[in-house]
Design an enzyme around this catalytic site. Structure first.
Site, mmCIF file in Angstrom:
data_model
loop_
_atom_site.group_PDB
_atom_site.id
_atom_site.type_symbol
_atom_site.label_atom_id
_atom_site.label_comp_id
_atom_site.label_asym_id
_atom_site.label_seq_id
_atom_site.Cartn_x
_atom_site.Cartn_y
_atom_site.Cartn_z
ATOM 1 N N LYS A 1 -97.526 -58.151 21.270
ATOM 2 C CA LYS A 1 -96.381 -57.517 21.935
ATOM 3 C C LYS A 1 -96.378 -57.884 23.411
ATOM 4 O O LYS A 1 -97.330 -58.489 23.906
ATOM 5 C CB LYS A 1 -96.424 -56.005 21.711
ATOM 6 C CG LYS A 1 -97.609 -55.302 22.325
ATOM 7 C CD LYS A 1 -97.746 -53.908 21.740
ATOM 8 C CE LYS A 1 -99.019 -53.245 22.166
ATOM 9 N NZ LYS A 1 -98.865 -52.110 23.043
ATOM 10 N N ARG B 1 -99.506 -39.049 21.473
ATOM 11 C CA ARG B 1 -98.426 -39.905 21.949
ATOM 12 C C ARG B 1 -97.408 -40.018 20.812
ATOM 13 O O ARG B 1 -96.365 -39.408 20.863
ATOM 14 C CB ARG B 1 -99.019 -41.267 22.352
ATOM 15 C CG ARG B 1 -98.139 -42.102 23.220
ATOM 16 C CD ARG B 1 -98.849 -43.354 23.716
ATOM 17 N NE ARG B 1 -99.240 -44.262 22.646
ATOM 18 C CZ ARG B 1 -99.782 -45.478 22.837
ATOM 19 N NH1 ARG B 1 -99.999 -45.912 24.061
ATOM 20 N NH2 ARG B 1 -100.107 -46.248 21.824
ATOM 21 N N TYR C 1 -98.186 -58.814 56.726
ATOM 22 C CA TYR C 1 -97.449 -57.571 56.977
ATOM 23 C C TYR C 1 -98.379 -56.454 57.432
ATOM 24 O O TYR C 1 -99.459 -56.259 56.872
ATOM 25 C CB TYR C 1 -96.724 -57.120 55.702
ATOM 26 C CG TYR C 1 -95.521 -58.001 55.378
ATOM 27 C CD1 TYR C 1 -94.415 -58.035 56.225
ATOM 28 C CD2 TYR C 1 -95.503 -58.793 54.247
ATOM 29 C CE1 TYR C 1 -93.320 -58.839 55.936
ATOM 30 C CE2 TYR C 1 -94.415 -59.603 53.952
ATOM 31 C CZ TYR C 1 -93.332 -59.619 54.804
ATOM 32 O OH TYR C 1 -92.257 -60.425 54.529
ATOM 33 N N MET D 1 -94.311 -61.473 49.030
ATOM 34 C CA MET D 1 -93.573 -61.745 47.797
ATOM 35 C C MET D 1 -93.948 -63.108 47.189
ATOM 36 O O MET D 1 -94.121 -63.229 45.975
ATOM 37 C CB MET D 1 -92.064 -61.681 48.042
ATOM 38 C CG MET D 1 -91.265 -61.823 46.760
ATOM 39 S SD MET D 1 -89.488 -61.829 47.008
ATOM 40 C CE MET D 1 -89.157 -60.131 47.386
#
Ligand SMILES: Cc1ncc(COP(=O)(O)O)c(C=O)c1O
Length: 372
Positions: free
Chosen positions: A35, A136, A261, A309
């Site tokens: 998956k 769940r 940053y 990024m």
């Protein structure tokens, strides 16, 4: 030169890891969980690589989360049975389940009702999901008895009934909760005479008592070790994905200069900083702290500064030979044989290998390799 970031996928390692799962659970059938696009590795390519194994050692089935994932595998030419681990999300999907020859988990009463009201062209194999403590999905063990009986008599709709459950703590050293879940399941399976499908990767690796008729390994197939404490078996796993890039620029900084940053990292001495083509826009986790290991020319160096990024920065002061063009491995195998595990990188990000692997974004080209 094209942007150098790629995810190299070693299909031989995938086959090796699948063989290991089978070796550890020799009396079980091993469904390969692919998956989330095979945990970011490319589901069609991975399924086809596993289907290419000799007939007596290839996966008898694959497992995905939803119909769309199964459809994409069928479009990609995958022939083996595919299990929908959460079953259908609406009754109208049953027609496609039937047409594509899928198997399905059943975890809720509405799914049972939809299945019993449907007339498939051939009975649909069903894995009845029991909530043994994960809380769940699934029926309580008491409810499961009646649902099992209803499905068992409706043999024109449902076939090959199995009990399925999921462990919350199979990876933990403390086995107490695992054993609690196991004893509920054992009692239920004995009562119903039901075959079991329970074991995820940690249970496949370390809990032989959970190896039922089927095991259901996922992350271990991709070479990640899910165990709290590695075992002899888990040390034999081989990384499948190598996230590989290059240094695209070098900065020579005086002591005290900040990088990136917010200037989170400051040069403690005159420093050389390598700028690497890989950022959170590629899926590299921006929570990575200063000191997160990165392989540059196959040697461990540290992330220095916040991940941007499209780029990240590493301290290469100790590697005078490294410069623009030098190979960088964010996780996986470096060309000199050094290995940096995705599990280790994940720890520095406050994350798990699952999120790092599934988080590699489509912008990163997957490049497939196989020798056999
Ligand atoms: C129902 C179910 N079975 C099996 C797996 C495979 O688990 P793992 O990747 O830990 O082997 C998962 C993973 O999320 C799952 O949700």
């Amino acid at each position: 030169m094209a942007r150098p970031l790629v995810a190299d996928i070693d299909l031989d390692a995938l086959r090796h890891n699948y063989r290991l799962a089978r070796e550890l659970a020799p009396a079980s059938q091993a469904v390969a969980v692919i998956k989330a696009d095979a945990y970011g590795h490319g589901a069609v390519a991975c399924a086809r690589a596993l289907e290419a194994l000799p007939a007596d050692s290839r996966p008898p089935a694959f497992a995905v989360a939803c119909l769309e994932e199964a459809e994409s595998l069928r479009r990609g030419g995958v022939k083996a049975p595919i299990v929908l681990l959460e079953g259908i999300f609406e009754a109208s999907e049953l027609e496609r389940v039937d047409a594509l020859g899928l198997w399905m988990a059943v975890h809720s009463e509405w799914q049972v009702a939809a299945l019993l009201a449907y007339r498939p062209t051939r009975p649909i194999p069903v894995w009845l999901k029991v909530d043994s403590g994960m809380h769940r999905l699934g029926f309580s063990p008491e409810e499961a008895v009646t649902v099992w009986q209803r499905l068992a008599v409706a043999s024109e709709c449902a076939a090959a009934l199995h009990l399925m459950s999921h462990f919350a703590t199979a990876d933990a050293l403390d086995g107490q909760y695992f054993h609690q879940q196991m004893s509920r399941l054992r009692a239920l399976a004995e009562h119903l005479g039901a075959p079991l499908c329970l074991a995820n990767s940690p249970a496949t690796l370390a809990r032989p008592e959970a190896h039922g008729a089927w095991v259901r390994p996922g992350v271990m197939l991709y070479g990640s070790d899910p165990l709290e404490a590695p075992s002899e078996a888990s040390r034999r796993l081989r990384p499948v994905m190598t996230l590989r890039s290059r240094i695209i620029a070098v900065q020579e900084l005086a002591a005290g200069e900040p990088v990136g940053y917010a200037g989170r990292w400051r040069a403690p001495r005159p420093s050389r900083i390598g700028v690497v083509a890989c950022g959170y826009g590629d899926g590299y986790d921006r929570h990575a702290v200063d000191g997160t290991p990165v392989l540059v020319a196959g040697q461990r160096v540290s992330l220095a500064g916040k991940v941007s990024m499209d780029m990240l920065t590493v301290d290469i002061t100790e590697l005078p030979e490294a410069g623009t063009g030098t190979e960088v491995v964010l996780w996986g195998n470096a060309s000199n044989g050094e290995v940096l595990s995705v599990d280790e990188v994940a720890r520095y990000c406050g994350a798990i290998s699952y999120t790092l692997l599934t988080g590699v974004l489509p912008r990163v080209p997957r490049r497939y390799h196989e020798r056999s």
